[in-house]
Design an enzyme around this catalytic site. Structure first.
Site, mmCIF file in Angstrom:
data_model
loop_
_atom_site.group_PDB
_atom_site.id
_atom_site.type_symbol
_atom_site.label_atom_id
_atom_site.label_comp_id
_atom_site.label_asym_id
_atom_site.label_seq_id
_atom_site.Cartn_x
_atom_site.Cartn_y
_atom_site.Cartn_z
ATOM 1 N N LYS A 80 0.866 -1.181 0.000
ATOM 2 C CA LYS A 80 0.000 0.000 0.000
ATOM 3 C C LYS A 80 0.897 1.223 0.000
ATOM 4 O O LYS A 80 2.061 1.161 0.422
ATOM 5 C CB LYS A 80 -0.859 -0.010 1.271
ATOM 6 C CG LYS A 80 -2.058 0.882 1.223
ATOM 7 C CD LYS A 80 -3.315 0.145 0.824
ATOM 8 C CE LYS A 80 -4.527 1.039 0.893
ATOM 9 N NZ LYS A 80 -5.775 0.337 0.628
ATOM 10 N N GLY A 180 -20.676 6.867 6.671
ATOM 11 C CA GLY A 180 -19.852 7.353 5.562
ATOM 12 C C GLY A 180 -20.443 6.924 4.236
ATOM 13 O O GLY A 180 -20.300 5.769 3.839
ATOM 14 N N VAL A 181 -21.141 7.867 3.552
ATOM 15 C CA VAL A 181 -21.739 7.493 2.258
ATOM 16 C C VAL A 181 -20.919 8.105 1.120
ATOM 17 O O VAL A 181 -21.393 8.952 0.370
ATOM 18 C CB VAL A 181 -23.234 7.871 2.136
ATOM 19 C CG1 VAL A 181 -24.106 6.688 2.457
ATOM 20 C CG2 VAL A 181 -23.615 9.063 3.004
ATOM 21 N N GLY A 182 -19.657 7.678 1.027
ATOM 22 C CA GLY A 182 -18.757 8.130 -0.033
ATOM 23 C C GLY A 182 -18.889 7.246 -1.262
ATOM 24 O O GLY A 182 -19.964 6.693 -1.546
ATOM 25 N N ASN A 183 -17.774 7.093 -1.984
ATOM 26 C CA ASN A 183 -17.810 6.375 -3.266
ATOM 27 C C ASN A 183 -18.320 4.943 -3.146
ATOM 28 O O ASN A 183 -19.178 4.511 -3.904
ATOM 29 C CB ASN A 183 -16.403 6.359 -3.878
ATOM 30 C CG ASN A 183 -15.979 7.740 -4.308
ATOM 31 O OD1 ASN A 183 -16.768 8.490 -4.877
ATOM 32 N ND2 ASN A 183 -14.734 8.093 -4.024
ATOM 33 N N VAL A 184 -17.784 4.197 -2.190
ATOM 34 C CA VAL A 184 -18.170 2.784 -2.059
ATOM 35 C C VAL A 184 -19.588 2.659 -1.522
ATOM 36 O O VAL A 184 -20.428 1.929 -2.071
ATOM 37 C CB VAL A 184 -17.188 2.027 -1.122
ATOM 38 C CG1 VAL A 184 -17.694 0.623 -0.846
ATOM 39 C CG2 VAL A 184 -15.788 1.991 -1.720
ATOM 40 N N ALA A 185 -19.851 3.381 -0.430
ATOM 41 C CA ALA A 185 -21.137 3.201 0.251
ATOM 42 C C ALA A 185 -22.311 3.698 -0.588
ATOM 43 O O ALA A 185 -23.420 3.188 -0.463
ATOM 44 C CB ALA A 185 -21.114 3.889 1.609
ATOM 45 N N TYR A 186 -22.071 4.694 -1.452
ATOM 46 C CA TYR A 186 -23.162 5.150 -2.315
ATOM 47 C C TYR A 186 -23.611 3.991 -3.228
ATOM 48 O O TYR A 186 -24.811 3.725 -3.373
ATOM 49 C CB TYR A 186 -22.729 6.361 -3.148
ATOM 50 C CG TYR A 186 -23.859 6.921 -3.970
ATOM 51 C CD1 TYR A 186 -24.791 7.778 -3.401
ATOM 52 C CD2 TYR A 186 -24.013 6.564 -5.310
ATOM 53 C CE1 TYR A 186 -25.856 8.263 -4.140
ATOM 54 C CE2 TYR A 186 -25.080 7.040 -6.054
ATOM 55 C CZ TYR A 186 -25.990 7.899 -5.472
ATOM 56 O OH TYR A 186 -27.051 8.378 -6.200
#
Ligand SMILES: NC(=O)C1=CN([C@@H]2O[C@H](COP(=O)(O)OP(=O)(O)OC[C@H]3O[C@@H](n4cnc5c(N)ncnc54)[C@H](O)[C@@H]3O)[C@@H](O)[C@H]2O)C=CC1
Ligand SMILES: CC(C)CC(=O)C(=O)O
Length: 364
Positions: A80, A180-186
């Site tokens: 990473k 957390g409703v960012g890229n993945v969670a959306y």
């Protein structure tokens, strides 16, 4: 931190500090283990409170990638990178190109992709300097942004967890609390909404939260209220270490299943969930959709083939739950057992010497 002691204790191979005054690049690349293949893992850009924090984060995330890639059945090791800086203010093209040259200098031991704070555009800039990058623009035959695929994998994994907890994989009528409703969670919310789940969301970014409320009719709560809401499934999809001494007593959910890396603050918190009868879907097993998707590029990207592999997250988690029940151990320990067994078996079969390239005595 005594760096070599730490690296020896947890079997890290390599730690690289990268600096470029011109662009302001300060980056850390960590290669944890390459037994199964080159180390593949994303690059995170974040405002760390100290250089030590950044190094520690990179070390933890790289080890997580070794386990993630092994448990997903990929022929890839774990690594990473982190770039120190504010992704909203501190980016410039030269920074990612300089970073790309550092990745190139590792000659394929590390392959990068997106993570929190980095985008497809950033990967395209890295690609100007090295081929050891995935998740570049789909126009060039690449797989693009991994987040929607990660979200789909979380949805599939949640169904496996529901099967374990309720004897039925359906999420219809279940209440899912999403942090957390960012890229993945959306993307996850899209699938949950379509199946008829009820959503409770929170986000420190008001716009992200509003988008989920407006699109999915989600109920909105304050960031510190999300742990204690009445729900069936708690989905941590922001940052790590949110399963801890303060949050566990608040949980009403029967399942913890989300995308964040390193969700358990310590292993003891995984033991606590187990003792409380909460089904925990180990983070690196359920959130492997993105890496499975980008890794398909190494064979010439085929979306259909990649999605078929992502569907396997359901089976991988089912296997983890079976090991947990059979050996009476928490699910995080069952996942570690699965990943370590795969690495160990390859290590054993590599113990014979097979001549590979020039022999030292050939004098050429
Ligand atoms: N993007 C991917 O394909 C993968 C992501 N992950 C992990 O999933 C998590 C989410 O990733 P992304 O969606 O890409 O990131 P993101 O940055 O798009 O979304 C994270 C969201 O969490 C919010 N947030 C941050 N702290 C919060 C808090 N204390 N309370 C409530 N909300 C908070 C942010 O405002 C943001 O909207 C990260 O931990 C990432 O490492 C893991 C595997 C793959
Ligand atoms: C987002 C990925 C493609 C890889 C990664 O770094 C991860 O799964 O955490």
């Amino acid at each position: 931190m005594e760096m070599f002691n730490y690296m020896e204790e947890y079997d890290y191979e390599q730690l690289v500090l990268c600096q470029d005054k011109n662009s302001g690049l300060k980056a850390i690349i960590v290669i944890h283990d390459t037994t199964l293949g080159p180390a593949l893992g994303g690059t995170r850009m974040w405002t760390y409170s100290s250089e030590e924090d950044a190094i520690e984060d990179a070390l933890r995330l790289a080890k997580g990638m070794t386990y993630k890639n092994a448990a997903a059945g990929l022929n890839l090791g774990g690594g990473k990178a982190v770039i120190i800086g504010d992704p909203k203010k501190d980016k410039n093209p030269e920074m990612f190109r300089a970073f790309g040259r550092y990745i190139q200098s590792l000659n394929g031991r590390y392959i990068t992709a997106e993570d929190v704070g980095t985008t497809v555009h950033d990967m395209d800039l890295i690609h100007m300097e090295t081929n050891f990058v995935t998740g570049t623009s789909p126009e060039s035959g690449s797989s693009g942004n991994p987040s929607p695929v990660t979200g789909y994998g979380i949805y599939k994994g949640m169904k496996a967890a529901a099967m374990e907890a309720y004897g039925d994989p359906s999420l219809e009528g279940k209440t899912v609390a999403v942090q957390g409703v960012g890229n993945v969670a959306y993307a996850l919310c899209e699938h949950l909404h379509e199946e008829g789940a009820d959503l409770i969301v929170t986000d420190v970014n008001k716009e992200a939260a509003k988008r989920a409320v407006d699109t999915f009719g989600a109920k909105l709560v304050e960031p510190d209220e999300i742990y204690g809401v009445d729900c069936d499934i708690y989905a941590p999809c922001a940052l790590g270490a949110t399963i801890n001494d303060e949050t566990i007593p608040q949980l009403k959910a029967k399942i913890v299943a989300g995308s964040a890396n390193n969700q358990l603050k310590t292993m003891e918190h995984g033991d606590m969930l187990h003792e409380m009868g909460i089904v925990y879907a180990p983070d690196y097993v359920i959130n492997s959709g993105g890496v499975i998707n980008v890794s398909d590029e190494l064979d010439g990207y085929n979306h259909k083939r990649a999605m078929k592999k992502v569907e396997m997250i359901y089976d991988n988690l089912t296997q983890v739950f079976e090991i947990s029940r059979r050996d009476q151990i928490p699910t995080y320990a069952a996942a570690d057992r699965l990943a370590e067994e795969r690495i160990r078996s390859l290590q054993a079969s590599r113990s014979q010497f097979l001549r590979n390239g020039h022999h030292i005595l050939s004098r050429r």
